[in-house]
Structure formats: structure tokens, C-alpha cells
Design an enzyme around this catalytic site. Structure first.
Site, PDB file in Angstrom:
ATOM      1  N   GLU A  80       0.787  -1.232   0.071  1.00 17.79           N
ATOM      2  CA  GLU A  80       0.057  -0.021   0.003  1.00 17.79           C
ATOM      3  C   GLU A  80       0.809   1.048   0.061  1.00 17.79           C
ATOM      4  O   GLU A  80       2.026   1.271   0.609  1.00 17.79           O
ATOM      5  CB  GLU A  80      -0.949  -0.001   1.309  1.00 17.79           C
ATOM      6  CG  GLU A  80      -1.444   1.318   1.632  1.00 17.79           C
ATOM      7  CD  GLU A  80      -2.592   1.718   0.539  1.00 17.79           C
ATOM      8  OE1 GLU A  80      -2.058   1.999  -0.445  1.00 17.79           O
ATOM      9  OE2 GLU A  80      -3.626   1.756   1.045  1.00 17.79           O
ATOM     10  N   ASP A 108      -2.750  -5.088   0.266  1.00 15.05           N
ATOM     11  CA  ASP A 108      -2.122  -3.874   1.084  1.00 15.05           C
ATOM     12  C   ASP A 108      -0.606  -4.221   1.529  1.00 15.05           C
ATOM     13  O   ASP A 108       0.263  -3.367   1.786  1.00 15.05           O
ATOM     14  CB  ASP A 108      -2.823  -3.677   2.337  1.00 15.05           C
ATOM     15  CG  ASP A 108      -4.134  -2.954   1.834  1.00 15.05           C
ATOM     16  OD1 ASP A 108      -4.156  -1.955   0.874  1.00 15.05           O
ATOM     17  OD2 ASP A 108      -5.237  -3.324   1.984  1.00 15.05           O
TER      18      ASP A 108
END
Length: 252
Positions: A80, A108
């Protein structure tokens, strides 16, 4: 809301969020609720990985700030917040090295201890509703999903919460602080309600004399890094200690 974001989040997170929004044609100065949502999600992802390492025996350990971690491997790879092309390069490298299946959507994090990608969600709605939306979108048993809400609730794949209770409490406390700071500035209601947010956006633009020629309809295109937000909890016995680890937002 923009002032709140710049006062209450780390400048690095703010910069990454601005870059992400601009990549998708979104304006942080206009879509301020989305700006706050992206910053919140990024901070949760970074907090998720903080202090977690793998020792020489392959065990997951927590190393507090100031302690030596030079010879330790970070437990989590943060995907992320990276440039989209760089993020996919990291994902491909992990897949080639570990043999883990390539996800359809950018996750992420990657957990080197459990050998799995992780999708983090932060929601303003019921956690189980948002979890199901995530699961239906991802359609992959290899990506682990972990959802947090501002009410202190959480939900994870197979009830496997990955982190220890104290690490998760830090995240919940931070979300609680964000909610409280928003509420003290009268920003929470518009943050929770899209209809109220749209009304506030028009009001703000009108007061600045910027209504003409500018879009007042919030874009429904969703950036991959944007995860929805909402409400919160806190164990009173450790609230003061945990909350003290975050700088108090400056008053306007």
C-alpha cells in the site's frame, strides 16, 4: 476536513494520499472526505506492520522503538502507498520467490511468516457487510482479509487476526482518536454520510465562490488504496497510555 487531515496525519502519509488521488484524477482539495479516508487506511496499514519482525528461528517477534533490529527481517512487506507499477513489481517478485498465487487486485501487505497477502479494510459500516463485499470482490482464498471499524469491531478471514491483541488495540485506539477529533470539529457526520458530505462540499465551494465551473458531485471511481470508513471502541484501562503515543491534533 482538508485542514484536519494535514494537521492530524504524518506528512509522508498525506503526500502519498495526494499522489494516489491525483493518479486517479481526484482532487484532495475537493474530495476531502476521500482524502481523509485514504490517509486513515494508509496509516492503519503502516501501523499493522510496525515493530513486527521475524527472528533467526523464523518466529514472529515485536521489537520496540530504540531496540536493535538490524539483523531481523521485517515480517510484513508494505505494498500500500507504492506507485502502482512498483507495487505490482513487488507483488510479482514475492509470488516468484514464495510460489504464492498472484492476486487479481493489489493487496495492502504481504506476511512473510504466514506466506499470504493481506487486504486491510477500514469501514464506517457493519464489519461483516464490508468483509463480504471485500471477499466477493477479491474471490481468492489466498488473500487474507482483515477489517477494522471505528466502533472497535474487527473481522478477519477464519477469525485469524494475525496480530497480537495489543498491536490491534493500538490501531483501534488511533481510529478512535481520529473519530473523536473529527467529531470535535463537527466533521464526523459528513464523513459518515455521503449525502451530508455532498451538501457540505457544495456549501464550502459556494462560500469560497468556487461553485461555478467546478464539479460538486463526488466521484464514485474507487482508488485501489481507498477502503471505506466509520464509528469506535476503547478499553478504558489502556486508553490513556495508547492514545498518548499519538500527537494530539492541533486546534484550528
Amino acid at each position: 476536513m482538508e485542514d484536519f487531515v494535514r494537521q492530524c496525519f504524518n506528512p509522508m502519509i498525506v503526500e502519498l494520499a495526494e499522489k494516489t488521488m491525483k493518479e486517479y484524477g481526484e482532487n484532495p482539495k475537493i474530495e476531502t472526505n476521500k482524502f481523509a479516508a485514504i490517509c486513515t487506511h494508509m496509516e492503519v496499514c503502516f501501523m499493522y506492520s510496525d515493530f513486527h519482525f521475524i527472528n533467526e528461528r523464523g518466529e514472529s517477534i515485536i521489537v520496540e522503538p530504540g531496540d536493535s533490529n538490524a539483523l531481523l527481517k521485517h515480517r510484513f512487506e508494505i505494498i500500500e502507498g507504492r506507485d502502482r507499477n512498483v507495487a505490482w513489481t513487488v507483488v510479482n517478485s514475492i509470488c516468484n520467490t514464495t510460489g504464492v498465487g498472484k492476486p487479481k487486485f493489489l493487496p495492502d501487505l504481504y506476511d512473510y511468516k504466514e506466506d499470504r497477502f493481506i487486504e486491510i479494510g477500514v469501514t464506517r459500516r457493519e464489519v461483516h457487510v464490508y468483509y463480504l463485499e471485500k471477499a466477493n470482490k477479491i474471490k481468492s482464498e489466498e488473500t487474507h482479509i482483515h477489517i477494522f471499524s471505528f466502533t472497535g469491531e474487527e473481522m478477519a478471514t477464519k477469525a485469524d487476526y494475525t496480530l497480537d491483541e495489543e498491536s490491534r488495540a493500538r490501531i483501534k485506539t488511533r481510529l478512535f482518536t481520529i473519530r473523536q477529533e473529527m467529531a470535535s470539529r463537527g466533521l464526523w457526520d459528513s464523513f459518515v454520510s455521503p449525502r451530508e458530505a455532498k451538501r457540505q462540499l457544495k456549501k464550502d465551494l459556494r462560500s469560497q465562490g468556487q461553485c461555478e465551473g467546478l464539479p460538486t458531485k463526488v466521484s464514485h471511481q474507487t482508488s485501489p488504496v481507498l477502503k471505506t470508513l466509520e464509528p469506535m471502541w476503547m478499553d478504558s484501562s489502556r486508553m490513556a497510555t495508547l492514545r498518548a503515543s499519538f500527537p494530539k491534533c492541533l486546534e484550528k
